[in-house]
Motif scaffolding. Sequence first.
Motif, PDB file in Angstrom:
ATOM      1  N   VAL A  69       7.861  -9.268   2.267  1.00 23.24           N
ATOM      2  CA  VAL A  69       7.230 -10.431   1.540  1.00 23.24           C
ATOM      3  C   VAL A  69       5.851 -10.928   2.101  1.00 23.24           C
ATOM      4  O   VAL A  69       4.966 -11.362   1.520  1.00 23.24           O
ATOM      5  N   ARG A  70       6.021 -10.899   3.410  1.00 17.76           N
ATOM      6  CA  ARG A  70       4.753 -11.733   4.138  1.00 17.76           C
ATOM      7  C   ARG A  70       3.577 -10.629   4.087  1.00 17.76           C
ATOM      8  O   ARG A  70       2.322 -11.183   4.115  1.00 17.76           O
ATOM      9  N   THR A  71       3.712  -9.392   3.936  1.00 19.40           N
ATOM     10  CA  THR A  71       2.603  -8.388   3.899  1.00 19.40           C
ATOM     11  C   THR A  71       2.253  -8.048   2.675  1.00 19.40           C
ATOM     12  O   THR A  71       1.032  -7.419   2.584  1.00 19.40           O
ATOM     13  N   ALA A 125      -1.504  -6.129   1.442  1.00 23.28           N
ATOM     14  CA  ALA A 125      -1.565  -4.634   1.134  1.00 23.28           C
ATOM     15  C   ALA A 125      -2.157  -4.491  -0.119  1.00 23.28           C
ATOM     16  O   ALA A 125      -2.803  -3.473  -0.739  1.00 23.28           O
ATOM     17  N   PHE A 126      -1.567  -5.183  -1.226  1.00 20.28           N
ATOM     18  CA  PHE A 126      -2.063  -5.201  -2.723  1.00 20.28           C
ATOM     19  C   PHE A 126      -3.346  -5.300  -2.752  1.00 20.28           C
ATOM     20  O   PHE A 126      -4.133  -4.468  -3.470  1.00 20.28           O
ATOM     21  N   GLU A 127      -3.907  -6.345  -2.243  1.00 17.38           N
ATOM     22  CA  GLU A 127      -5.455  -6.902  -2.153  1.00 17.38           C
ATOM     23  C   GLU A 127      -6.166  -5.639  -1.593  1.00 17.38           C
ATOM     24  O   GLU A 127      -7.457  -5.416  -2.140  1.00 17.38           O
ATOM     25  N   GLU A 128      -5.696  -5.089  -0.468  1.00 17.36           N
ATOM     26  CA  GLU A 128      -6.712  -3.926   0.042  1.00 17.36           C
ATOM     27  C   GLU A 128      -6.656  -2.849  -0.695  1.00 17.36           C
ATOM     28  O   GLU A 128      -7.763  -2.200  -0.737  1.00 17.36           O
ATOM     29  N   ALA A 129      -5.735  -2.399  -1.591  1.00 16.99           N
ATOM     30  CA  ALA A 129      -5.588  -1.278  -2.438  1.00 16.99           C
ATOM     31  C   ALA A 129      -6.737  -1.704  -3.474  1.00 16.99           C
ATOM     32  O   ALA A 129      -7.434  -0.772  -3.991  1.00 16.99           O
ATOM     33  N   MET A 130      -6.495  -2.719  -4.358  1.00 22.87           N
ATOM     34  CA  MET A 130      -7.380  -2.947  -5.459  1.00 22.87           C
ATOM     35  C   MET A 130      -8.661  -3.246  -5.031  1.00 22.87           C
ATOM     36  O   MET A 130      -9.604  -2.984  -5.761  1.00 22.87           O
ATOM     37  N   ASP A 131      -8.881  -3.936  -3.668  1.00 22.79           N
ATOM     38  CA  ASP A 131     -10.374  -4.166  -3.263  1.00 22.79           C
ATOM     39  C   ASP A 131     -11.134  -2.636  -3.191  1.00 22.79           C
ATOM     40  O   ASP A 131     -12.358  -2.633  -3.084  1.00 22.79           O
ATOM     41  N   ASP A 132     -10.402  -1.712  -2.801  1.00 27.74           N
ATOM     42  CA  ASP A 132     -10.860  -0.321  -2.490  1.00 27.74           C
ATOM     43  C   ASP A 132     -11.030   0.278  -3.976  1.00 27.74           C
ATOM     44  O   ASP A 132     -10.497   1.302  -4.511  1.00 27.74           O
ATOM     45  N   ASP A 133     -12.038   0.029  -4.788  1.00 27.49           N
ATOM     46  CA  ASP A 133     -12.379   0.486  -5.913  1.00 27.49           C
ATOM     47  C   ASP A 133     -11.341   0.483  -6.963  1.00 27.49           C
ATOM     48  O   ASP A 133     -11.212   1.382  -7.536  1.00 27.49           O
ATOM     49  N   PHE A 134     -10.613  -0.610  -7.110  1.00 25.63           N
ATOM     50  CA  PHE A 134      -9.610  -0.756  -7.993  1.00 25.63           C
ATOM     51  C   PHE A 134      -8.420   0.345  -7.947  1.00 25.63           C
ATOM     52  O   PHE A 134      -8.279   0.973  -9.043  1.00 25.63           O
ATOM     53  N   ASN A 135      -7.998   0.582  -6.773  1.00 19.03           N
ATOM     54  CA  ASN A 135      -6.936   1.783  -6.570  1.00 19.03           C
ATOM     55  C   ASN A 135      -5.554   1.236  -6.839  1.00 19.03           C
ATOM     56  O   ASN A 135      -4.789   0.951  -6.162  1.00 19.03           O
ATOM     57  N   THR A 136      -5.470   1.607  -8.322  1.00 18.97           N
ATOM     58  CA  THR A 136      -4.050   1.128  -8.865  1.00 18.97           C
ATOM     59  C   THR A 136      -3.036   2.181  -8.361  1.00 18.97           C
ATOM     60  O   THR A 136      -2.024   1.587  -8.401  1.00 18.97           O
ATOM     61  N   ALA A 137      -3.375   3.314  -8.203  1.00 16.45           N
ATOM     62  CA  ALA A 137      -2.275   4.038  -7.507  1.00 16.45           C
ATOM     63  C   ALA A 137      -1.815   3.941  -6.394  1.00 16.45           C
ATOM     64  O   ALA A 137      -0.632   3.675  -6.104  1.00 16.45           O
ATOM     65  N   ARG A 138      -2.716   3.357  -5.397  1.00 18.23           N
ATOM     66  CA  ARG A 138      -2.145   2.737  -4.125  1.00 18.23           C
ATOM     67  C   ARG A 138      -1.420   1.454  -4.418  1.00 18.23           C
ATOM     68  O   ARG A 138      -0.722   1.083  -3.668  1.00 18.23           O
ATOM     69  N   ALA A 139      -2.039   0.698  -5.296  1.00 17.37           N
ATOM     70  CA  ALA A 139      -1.422  -0.574  -5.471  1.00 17.37           C
ATOM     71  C   ALA A 139       0.019  -0.598  -6.006  1.00 17.37           C
ATOM     72  O   ALA A 139       0.976  -1.284  -5.692  1.00 17.37           O
ATOM     73  N   LEU A 140       0.153   0.400  -6.817  1.00 18.77           N
ATOM     74  CA  LEU A 140       1.669   0.716  -7.593  1.00 18.77           C
ATOM     75  C   LEU A 140       2.412   1.101  -6.390  1.00 18.77           C
ATOM     76  O   LEU A 140       3.648   0.685  -6.072  1.00 18.77           O
ATOM     77  N   GLY A 141       1.917   2.011  -5.338  1.00 15.86           N
ATOM     78  CA  GLY A 141       2.601   2.303  -3.873  1.00 15.86           C
ATOM     79  C   GLY A 141       2.997   1.118  -3.332  1.00 15.86           C
ATOM     80  O   GLY A 141       4.176   1.028  -2.750  1.00 15.86           O
ATOM     81  N   VAL A 142       2.184   0.071  -3.178  1.00 14.14           N
ATOM     82  CA  VAL A 142       2.475  -1.144  -2.327  1.00 14.14           C
ATOM     83  C   VAL A 142       3.686  -1.909  -3.041  1.00 14.14           C
ATOM     84  O   VAL A 142       4.751  -2.283  -2.328  1.00 14.14           O
ATOM     85  N   VAL A 143       3.575  -1.808  -4.371  1.00 16.96           N
ATOM     86  CA  VAL A 143       4.641  -2.569  -5.045  1.00 16.96           C
ATOM     87  C   VAL A 143       6.036  -1.730  -4.913  1.00 16.96           C
ATOM     88  O   VAL A 143       7.175  -2.399  -4.697  1.00 16.96           O
ATOM     89  N   PHE A 144       6.055  -0.301  -4.860  1.00 23.25           N
ATOM     90  CA  PHE A 144       7.089   0.477  -4.644  1.00 23.25           C
ATOM     91  C   PHE A 144       7.771   0.018  -3.226  1.00 23.25           C
ATOM     92  O   PHE A 144       9.076   0.329  -3.029  1.00 23.25           O
ATOM     93  N   GLU A 145       6.855  -0.179  -2.397  1.00 23.46           N
ATOM     94  CA  GLU A 145       7.135  -0.258  -0.928  1.00 23.46           C
ATOM     95  C   GLU A 145       8.008  -1.709  -0.940  1.00 23.46           C
ATOM     96  O   GLU A 145       8.968  -1.840  -0.012  1.00 23.46           O
ATOM     97  N   LEU A 146       7.408  -2.702  -1.524  1.00 20.31           N
ATOM     98  CA  LEU A 146       8.294  -3.918  -1.865  1.00 20.31           C
ATOM     99  C   LEU A 146       9.516  -3.716  -1.916  1.00 20.31           C
ATOM    100  O   LEU A 146      10.431  -4.252  -1.468  1.00 20.31           O
TER     101      LEU A 146
END
Length: 520
Positions: A368-370, A374-395
């Motif tokens: 929860v703290r991190t 991680a989500f913003e880092e993924a989206m800030d990297d050229d709107f990388n939604t695949a990586r952002a979804l991976g962050v949600v799965f990790e949560l």
Amino acid sequence: MAIRVYNTLTRRQEEFVPREPGRVSIYVCGLTPYDHAHLGHLRPAVVWQTIRNYLEYKGFQVTLVQNFTDIDDKIIDRAHQTGMSAEQLARTFIQDYLNALDRMGLQFADRYPRVTRHISRVIAMVEELVRKGHAYVVDGNVYFDVTTFAPYGKLSGQRAEELEAGARVEVDERKRHAGDFALWKAAKPGEPSWDSPWGPGRPGWHIECSAMSLDYLGFGFDFHGGGSDLIFPHHENEIAQSEAYEGREGFVRYWLHNGLINVRAEKMSKSLGNFTTAREILSRYPGTLVKFYLLSTHYRSPLEFTPSSLDEVRPGWQRLNQAFERLSAFAPCLVGLGRQPAERWLEDALPAGWQGEDEAERRALAAVRTVRDAFEEAMDDDFNTARALGVVFELVRDVNPLLERTAPPGGCEAGAPSQLVLAAAYALMRSFAMGILGVIAAGADTAAGRQAGPAAAGREQLVDALVELILDLRKKARGERRYAEADEMRRALEQLGFVVEDTPSGVRWRLREAAGKPGA
């Protein structure tokens, strides 16, 4: 961290700096409405809705414009085949596309300009290009002379001197150069036309987007989007005519292009006939599942679509939705959350110094703290939604052991620390997976999505067909001036939970529960 985007113009990632602080302007090339919208049309809609959601989450005020090319050779040909007018045909398929967006739960663009409503603006631009020597007139046609624009090819790498007629360039022996393109086309017998200084005719394909984007967003707007197939010649020609018209460089700050959806290694397209209509897909699958599929790959990468593609990603989508549904039981614990980040609220809500009593609690607390960074880092990297979804799965993975053993609260005034952690996890999923990515179904739609199969798809198709039948009967009643009967049909549909809207583009309908943008 700053947002960085891959700019097709410079062929590298760049830090995004808006033209105006706090404001973002976007123009996305829309469809030519001569047939039903398909999955390839939904991809840019989903991509740019997600980008818009993220930009607004970051505090920007966003204006998004998407055009309709509502006069074109293909529209004219199809209109002749069907016996409809070109305007009626375009209006029918524009409505089909907007209905698909409705069923996807996508927010509409701020403006949907149509070229037929901007003819005077087009003519004014063409006149100025002729006056400046960038265009010439032949038999009522007006062509842009690519040799007068030295930077031609800077987007695509296609140089004017290397172009050959027929290589994605319209063949016309009256042109001075093979790469010259039509700004205005002289009317042929039986075609829709508008008066101009060069005689009756209609706009060329490329000039319309320049006219409309400059009209609504002005020169130097932030993002121009579209499929990678539009880089040449469409977007290359947009740059040439727009910068020649203005007499300066910088028509668009950042060019972003999404990859194509392919079927058996060929672009999904209406012209090839290898497409699956959006209406057909959405009768079989929830809109949030379709978004999940499209966002599971980076927007710049191509997607190979098969009949089983959506079924293959369904288990992952279900895991997210089931986890969200279970976490939602802890929503009552979010007392005093307000607008602050959930993880910040959690630090104040937890007992002082509490860091977890065992591995499950410590792991969930750390997630929860991190997760936001991680989500913003993924989206800030050229709107990388695949990586952002991976962050949600990790949560979900990291909070699941705690979720498995923690009973939903009966009341949270003095909530246990584990319940507060799960409540924060729910708030973060609501913000990221539902609000920004839009892949979480709301309320009863979650359960319906889990059960969607052949029987459910059949029922949805039947409902669609019945509603369309009733609306056809209503249209006939109105045409015969039986207005009371038509009004009664509309009221009956609304009592059953359908929203019926009479718009300038025709009748649109949707289920009341599908209206609006997913909450943030």
